[in-house]
Design an enzyme around this catalytic site. Structure first.
Site, PDB file in Angstrom:
ATOM      1  NE  ARG A 254     -40.995  17.189  32.194  1.00  0.00           N
ATOM      2  CZ  ARG A 254     -40.422  17.119  31.000  1.00  0.00           C
ATOM      3  NH1 ARG A 254     -39.419  16.283  30.796  1.00  0.00           N
ATOM      4  NH2 ARG A 254     -40.815  17.905  30.013  1.00  0.00           N
ATOM      5  CG  ASP A 255     -37.773  19.842  29.688  1.00  0.00           C
ATOM      6  OD1 ASP A 255     -37.109  18.801  29.563  1.00  0.00           O
ATOM      7  OD2 ASP A 255     -37.998  20.611  28.742  1.00  0.00           O
TER       8      ASP A 255
ATOM      9  CG  HIS B 205     -41.458  22.574  25.762  1.00  0.00           C
ATOM     10  ND1 HIS B 205     -41.581  22.473  27.142  1.00  0.00           N
ATOM     11  CD2 HIS B 205     -40.263  22.017  25.460  1.00  0.00           C
ATOM     12  CE1 HIS B 205     -40.495  21.876  27.619  1.00  0.00           C
ATOM     13  NE2 HIS B 205     -39.681  21.592  26.623  1.00  0.00           N
TER      14      HIS B 205
ATOM     15  CG  HIS C 257     -35.361  23.120  25.089  1.00  0.00           C
ATOM     16  ND1 HIS C 257     -34.607  22.532  26.081  1.00  0.00           N
ATOM     17  CD2 HIS C 257     -36.592  22.567  25.190  1.00  0.00           C
ATOM     18  CE1 HIS C 257     -35.339  21.655  26.737  1.00  0.00           C
ATOM     19  NE2 HIS C 257     -36.558  21.641  26.225  1.00  0.00           N
TER      20      HIS C 257
ATOM     21  CB  CYS D 164     -30.568  19.317  24.659  1.00  0.00           C
ATOM     22  SG  CYS D 164     -31.139  18.385  23.228  1.00  0.00           S
TER      23      CYS D 164
ATOM     24  CG  ASN E 272     -36.953  23.984  29.511  1.00  0.00           C
ATOM     25  OD1 ASN E 272     -36.512  23.336  30.457  1.00  0.00           O
ATOM     26  ND2 ASN E 272     -37.693  23.458  28.573  1.00  0.00           N
TER      27      ASN E 272
END
Ligand code: ZN
Length: 312
Positions: A25-26, A218, A220, A251, A260
């Site tokens: 996902r991310d 979470h 990064h 990002c 991440n």
């Protein structure tokens, strides 16, 4: 280091630390190459084979807003259903939840941006309006028996407003906790956080909100502090951390940024600290090479370049 809490069972293995894998996902959402559905399913299969127990597999954001996730239903139809493996979908509103409910999703991750400007740019609503909407989604998801996470985006800083007051983050955390989610995740959406901020948030969450919902982070690695931030969380007994295989992603507000924190590098740290995650590095590491081929570029994770230690 301090206590890391009781070992808890996540279905597949008894683990100390639960790594929530967010590469499908991310990670993929922030790559310029959009993977075909079968490659996404293959990524999830690899993650499951490596022992991952929680995977944020898809987003149910509007396909026009997030074209890379437009095939969420097809991805969910293709992922392996294995005992003890839980799939999450990112949800922004009730409409997203309606889509998610038909797909066999196990968890929902509802996002509220604590920066008003970020929230308006990202979701077209103020932070307060996003929190109200999140209340509806969490209640509806709980009624369906789904595990729920509320994520507070831009908790460590905003690409538009800059510094975000920790008091503001805590105020939204308190409102979020009152909605009754299983987890509350503080997200460093743009990768500006530092370990001292993490430790302050962890302490304040414990003293001002308590241990329910469970605290999750979470991070990064945008500015190289991601693994340090994870370590800072571990020091204070945090048991749930997000990471992405290969460290893929990026990002949207920093075009050249990495993604991440890499699952490979995080699990290496956990292994060497004697903390069980249930993830087998030898099985996970080839995923980086797979992703590099699929995405057409090297991935940021360091462990797959250097190799595990001690050598298998
Ligand atoms: Zn993120």
């Amino acid at each position: 280091m301090g206590p890391v809490g009781a070992r808890h069972c996540e279905g597949r293995a008894v683990v100390d630390i639960t790594v929530v894998e967010v590469s499908p996902r991310d990670g993929l959402q922030n790559e310029s190459v959009v993977l075909p559905t079968d490659a996404k399913v293959s990524l999830v299969q690899r993650l499951v084979d490596a022992g991952t127990s929680r995977i944020e597999a898809v987003s149910f954001a509007h396909p026009k807003l997030v074209p890379a996730m437009a095939d969420a239903e097809e991805v969910m139809a293709g992922v392996p259903r294995v005992d003890g493996v839980s799939y999450a979908g990112l949800i922004l509103n009730r409409r997203g939840l309606e889509r998610a409910l038909g797909t066999g999703i196990d968890e929902v991750n509802v996002v509220v941006g604590v920066s008003d400007t970020f929230s308006r740019r990202n979701q077209n609503v103020s932070s307060d309006e996003a929190m109200d909407a999140a209340g509806d989604v969490v209640a509806a998801a709980r009624a369906e028996g789904l595990f729920t996470t509320l994520t507070l985006a831009t908790s460590f800083g905003c690409p538009f407003e800059g510094e975000i007051s920790p008091d503001r983050v805590l105020a939204y955390a308190e409102r979020g906790a009152a909605l009754g989610p299983d987890e509350l995740c503080l997200a460093d959406t743009i990768g500006v956080g530092t370990p001292n901020q993490v430790r302050t948030f962890t302490t304040r969450m414990r003293t001002e909100i308590g241990t329910t919902p469970v605290l999750r982070y979470h991070f990064h690695n945008t500015r190289g502090t991601g693994i340090a931030n994870a370590y800072a969380a571990l020091l204070d007994g945090v048991t749930v951390l997000d990471a992405s295989a290969g460290g893929i992603g990026g990002c949207p507000f920093a075009p050249n940024a990495t993604g991440n924190i890499a699952t490979d590098d995080l699990v290496y740290l956990l292994d060497r600290m004697g903390l069980e995650s249930g993830i087998d590095l030898e099985r996970l590491m080839p995923t980086s090479a797979f992703l590099a081929v699929q995405l057409g570029h090297e991935v940021p994770a360091l462990l797959p370049r250097a190799g595990n230690f001690p050598p298998a």
